[in-house]
Design an enzyme around this catalytic site. Structure first.
Site, PDB file in Angstrom:
ATOM      1  N   GLN A 170      -3.983  -4.912   7.100  1.00 27.47           N
ATOM      2  CA  GLN A 170      -4.975  -5.899   6.651  1.00 27.47           C
ATOM      3  C   GLN A 170      -4.853  -7.215   7.413  1.00 27.47           C
ATOM      4  O   GLN A 170      -5.849  -7.932   7.580  1.00 27.47           O
ATOM      5  CB  GLN A 170      -4.809  -6.187   5.149  1.00 27.47           C
ATOM      6  CG  GLN A 170      -5.090  -4.995   4.249  1.00 27.47           C
ATOM      7  CD  GLN A 170      -6.534  -4.516   4.301  1.00 27.47           C
ATOM      8  OE1 GLN A 170      -7.439  -5.236   4.714  1.00 27.47           O
ATOM      9  NE2 GLN A 170      -6.748  -3.278   3.891  1.00 27.47           N
ATOM     10  N   LYS A 193      -9.910  -0.744  11.048  1.00 28.50           N
ATOM     11  CA  LYS A 193     -10.153  -1.912  10.190  1.00 28.50           C
ATOM     12  C   LYS A 193     -10.477  -3.152  11.030  1.00 28.50           C
ATOM     13  O   LYS A 193     -10.711  -4.220  10.488  1.00 28.50           O
ATOM     14  CB  LYS A 193      -8.936  -2.186   9.303  1.00 28.50           C
ATOM     15  CG  LYS A 193      -8.701  -1.110   8.236  1.00 28.50           C
ATOM     16  CD  LYS A 193      -7.681  -1.559   7.232  1.00 28.50           C
ATOM     17  CE  LYS A 193      -6.939  -0.436   6.564  1.00 28.50           C
ATOM     18  NZ  LYS A 193      -7.676   0.219   5.498  1.00 28.50           N
ATOM     19  N   ASP A 236       3.584  -4.399   7.921  1.00 28.63           N
ATOM     20  CA  ASP A 236       2.378  -3.593   7.805  1.00 28.63           C
ATOM     21  C   ASP A 236       1.201  -4.537   8.051  1.00 28.63           C
ATOM     22  O   ASP A 236       0.819  -5.322   7.185  1.00 28.63           O
ATOM     23  CB  ASP A 236       2.323  -2.966   6.407  1.00 28.63           C
ATOM     24  CG  ASP A 236       1.001  -2.251   6.155  1.00 28.63           C
ATOM     25  OD1 ASP A 236       0.127  -2.278   7.037  1.00 28.63           O
ATOM     26  OD2 ASP A 236       0.849  -1.673   5.067  1.00 28.63           O
ATOM     27  N   HIS A 266       0.877  -1.183   0.000  1.00 29.03           N
ATOM     28  CA  HIS A 266       0.000   0.000   0.000  1.00 29.03           C
ATOM     29  C   HIS A 266       0.914   1.232   0.000  1.00 29.03           C
ATOM     30  O   HIS A 266       2.019   1.176   0.551  1.00 29.03           O
ATOM     31  CB  HIS A 266      -0.838  -0.050   1.280  1.00 29.03           C
ATOM     32  CG  HIS A 266      -1.891   1.005   1.399  1.00 29.03           C
ATOM     33  ND1 HIS A 266      -1.622   2.281   1.806  1.00 29.03           N
ATOM     34  CD2 HIS A 266      -3.219   0.952   1.179  1.00 29.03           C
ATOM     35  CE1 HIS A 266      -2.751   2.979   1.834  1.00 29.03           C
ATOM     36  NE2 HIS A 266      -3.733   2.200   1.457  1.00 29.03           N
ATOM     37  N   CYS A 272      -4.743   2.515  -3.607  1.00 34.06           N
ATOM     38  CA  CYS A 272      -3.481   3.048  -3.074  1.00 34.06           C
ATOM     39  C   CYS A 272      -2.307   2.110  -3.368  1.00 34.06           C
ATOM     40  O   CYS A 272      -1.397   1.968  -2.544  1.00 34.06           O
ATOM     41  CB  CYS A 272      -3.570   3.335  -1.574  1.00 34.06           C
ATOM     42  SG  CYS A 272      -4.811   4.545  -1.162  1.00 34.06           S
TER      43      CYS A 272
HETATM   44  N1  7TS Z   1      -1.476  -0.774   4.716  1.00 33.68           N
HETATM   45  C1  7TS Z   1      -2.398  -1.539   4.094  1.00 33.68           C
HETATM   46  C2  7TS Z   1      -2.035  -2.917   3.658  1.00 33.68           C
HETATM   47  C3  7TS Z   1      -3.675  -1.022   3.892  1.00 33.68           C
HETATM   48  O1  7TS Z   1      -4.587  -1.791   3.282  1.00 33.68           O
HETATM   49  C4  7TS Z   1      -3.985   0.283   4.343  1.00 33.68           C
HETATM   50  C5  7TS Z   1      -5.329   0.901   4.096  1.00 33.68           C
HETATM   51  C6  7TS Z   1      -2.995   1.008   4.997  1.00 33.68           C
HETATM   52  C7  7TS Z   1      -1.745   0.457   5.162  1.00 33.68           C
HETATM   53  C8  7TS Z   1      -3.232   2.377   5.520  1.00 33.68           C
HETATM   54  O2  7TS Z   1      -4.096   2.349   6.595  1.00 33.68           O
HETATM   55  P1  7TS Z   1      -4.536   3.719   7.271  1.00 33.68           P
HETATM   56  O3  7TS Z   1      -5.488   3.327   8.343  1.00 33.68           O
HETATM   57  O4  7TS Z   1      -3.302   4.365   7.794  1.00 33.68           O
HETATM   58  O5  7TS Z   1      -5.182   4.538   6.194  1.00 33.68           O
HETATM   59  N2  7TS Z   1      -6.040   0.319   3.049  1.00 33.68           N
HETATM   60  C9  7TS Z   1      -7.168   0.783   2.473  1.00 33.68           C
HETATM   61  C10 7TS Z   1      -7.812   0.089   1.465  1.00 33.68           C
HETATM   62  O6  7TS Z   1      -7.403  -0.973   1.002  1.00 33.68           O
HETATM   63  N3  7TS Z   1      -8.899   0.776   1.107  1.00 33.68           N
HETATM   64  O7  7TS Z   1      -8.980   1.880   1.853  1.00 33.68           O
HETATM   65  C11 7TS Z   1      -7.908   1.895   2.725  1.00 33.68           C
END
Ligand code: 7TS
Length: 412
Positions: free
Chosen positions: A202, A225, A199, A122, A365
Site C-alpha cells: 500500500q 496497485k 510490506d 495483511h 484480509c
Molecule cells: N500487503 C498489503 C498491505 C496489502 O494491502 C495487500 C493487498 C497485500 C500485501 C497483498 O498484495 P498482493 O498483490 O500480493 O495480493 N491488499 C488488498 C486489499 O486491501 N484489498 O485487496 C487486496
C-alpha cells in the site's frame, strides 16, 4: 498538483457505466486502474516483439530482454535502491514476502527466536511469519497499537530484543490507513541485530519511497496497485542478504551450471527468478512507473491528503459513521475504513454498487485486526490519482441514501 481531468482521460475504464450510473471507482487499494500507456505497452509487446528472454540470440528475444531489464532499472530508481540486481521479480507482494520467509527466515530463525509483526498486517505479511514461527518453534510477537491505530513505539522498544530475528511491518495499513514509522523501527531492529522487512503493497504506490532513507532490509510490493498490470511483484533486498540466501524455487534460468550430481546458482537477481517470468507485464510496468514519475510522487501524495481530508470531514458530517485509524490525513494514506453502526458492511457495499460506486467491504484480509476492532468487517473507500472531490460527494450522498434504505434505527 496535476491536471486531474487530463489524468482521468488516460484511464478508459473510468468512462464506463455501472448499473446505469457513471462508475465511481473507490477500490484502488485492492487494485488500481491502468492508464492507456500501460495497456498499449502490453499490446505492443505481443504485437511486435513477443519472445522469451535471457536466452535467444535473435532480435525479438534481444528486444524483449532489454525492455524487461529496463523495467528493473526504472524500479531501482523508483525506490532508490543502490543496485539494479537487488530488484527481484515475483508474481505479487505475497510471493515476495513468502520468498523471504522461506529462504532468509528458514535459514536464520531458530527455536526460541522471535519474529515481530503488528496486528494491522495483511494476511500476506502475517500468515507466512506465523507459519515460519510454528515450523521453527519461534515466537510471533505483536507490537501493540494505540487507540488511533498507530504502532506504540514505546512498547516496540521493549518488544524488539536480542531474541528478535525479523521485524515485518507494513509501510501503510490497508485497513487503518496508518503510515508506519519504518525508520524508527529499522533503528530498533538493527540495534539488536535483526532485519526489517517492509510490506510496501500500500505504501509504495502512494508515498515517495527510498529504501536507503527507510533503511530497511527488504521491501515487497505489487505493481498492480501502482497502475501496472497484475502478475508482477517486486522484492528488493540488500545485496549481501540476497547473496547469502538460498534460492526459493529451482529450475531454469536460476542456475549457473547443472551436472547430474550438483547445481550451482546464477548470480543476482536471476538466482531468485526461476522459469519464464511474466515478461509482458514486467515490460508494461515501466509505463506505470513513467506515469507516476511524470505526475511526481509528491503531487500524488498531496492529492491524496486533500481527498482524504475532505472525505473524513464528510463522513464525520454524516454522524453515524465510525472511522478507523488516524483521523489526521497527513498521518494516513488513501484508504478509509468505516462502519455504520449495526449495518453489515456488505449491505453498504451492495447499496453503493447500485449507485455505481465500487468500494470494498469485508475483513480486507486482516481478520486478526477485525477481531481487535471487535467488528466482522468494514466498508472501505480507497483513493488514487484519478479520484476527485466530486466522487467523494457522490459517495457521501449515496451513504445518506443507504442510511435511509437500511433503516435509521439500525444506525443509532
Ligand atoms: N500487503 C498489503 C498491505 C496489502 O494491502 C495487500 C493487498 C497485500 C500485501 C497483498 O498484495 P498482493 O498483490 O500480493 O495480493 N491488499 C488488498 C486489499 O486491501 N484489498 O485487496 C487486496
Amino acid at each position: 498538483m496535476f491536471d486531474i481531468k487530463a489524468v482521468r482521460k488516460d484511464f478508459p475504464v473510468l468512462d464506463r457505466q455501472v448499473n446505469g450510473k457513471k462508475l465511481v471507482y473507490l477500490d484502488s487499494a485492492a487494485t488500481s486502474q491502468k492508464p492507456l500507456s500501460v495497456i498499449k505497452s502490453l499490446t505492443d509487446y505481443y504485437e511486435n516483439y513477443n519472445a522469451n528472454i535471457h536466452r535467444g540470440i535473435h532480435t525479438l528475444s534481444e528486444e524483449a530482454t532489454e525492455a524487461f531489464e529496463v523495467t528493473r532499472e526504472k524500479l531501482r530508481q523508483f525506490i532508490d535502491a543502490a543496485e539494479v540486481h537487488e530488484i527481484i521479480f515475483t508474481k505479487n507482494a505475497t510471493e515476495a514476502i513468502n520468498l523471504v520467509a522461506q529462504t532468509y527466515g528458514r535459514q536464520n530463525v531458530l527455536p526460541g527466536d522471535e519474529i515481530v509483526i503488528t496486528p494491522m498486517e495483511h494476511h500476506s505479511n502475517f500468515v507466512p511469519w506465523q507459519q515460519l514461527a510454528l515450523e521453527r518453534e519461534a515466537k510471533l510477537v505483536f507490537l501493540p497499537l494505540t487507540e488511533e491505530g498507530e504502532i506504540d513505539l514505546v512498547a516496540a522498544e521493549k518488544l524488539i530484543t536480542k531474541k528478535t530475528r525479523i521485524v515485518a511491518v507494513t509501510q501503510m495499513s490497508n485497513v487503518l490507513g496508518t503510515i508506519n514509522p519504518i525508520n524508527e523501527l529499522a533503528k530498533l531492529a538493527h540495534n539488536v541485530g535483526a532485519v526489517i522487512l517492509v510490506d510496501g503493497a500500500q505504501g509504495v504506490p502512494h508515498l515517495q519511497t527510498s529504501v536507503r532513507e527507510l533503511d530497511c532490509d527488504f521491501l515487497a510490493f505489487s505493481m498492480h496497485k501502482l497502475l501496472g498490470p497484475t502478475g508482477v511483484g517486486v522484492l528488493w533486498g540488500r545485496e549481501s542478504l540476497l547473496n547469502a540466501m538460498p534460492p526459493y524455487m529451482t529450475g531454469g534460468d536460476m542456475i549457473n551450471s547443472v551436472s547430474r550430481e550438483k547445481t550451482t546458482w546464477n548470480e543476482l537477481p536471476w538466482k531468485f527468478e526461476a522459469g519464464t517470468p511474466n515478461i509482458a507485464d514486467v515490460i508494461a510496468s515501466a509505463a506505470a512507473i513513467d506515469y507516476l514519475n511524470a505526475l511526481g510522487m509528491d503531487a500524488v501524495r498531496a492529492h491524496e491528503i486533500e481527498l482524504v481530508e475532505y472525505a473524513i470531514k464528510g463522513l464525520k458530517g454524516l454522524g453515524d459513521a465510525q472511522i478507523y485509524g488516524p483521523h489526521d490525513a497527513t498521518k494516513r494514506g488513501g484508504v478509509i475504513s468505516f462502519n455504520f453502526k449495526d449495518v453489515h458492511p456488505h449491505d453498504v457495499g451492495q447499496i453503493l454498487n447500485d449507485a455505481g460506486i465500487a468500494i470494498r467491504a469485508g475483513h480486507h484480509c486482516c481478520q486478526p485486526l477485525m477481531r481487535d476492532l471487535k467488528v466482522m468487517g468494514t466498508a472501505r473507500a480507497s483513493f488514487y490519482i484519478y479520484n476527485t472531490k466530486e466522487e467523494v460527494d457522490i459517495l457521501l450522498e449515496a451513504l445518506k441514501e443507504a442510511d435511509k434504505v437500511l433503516g435509521h434505527v439500525a444506525c443509532r
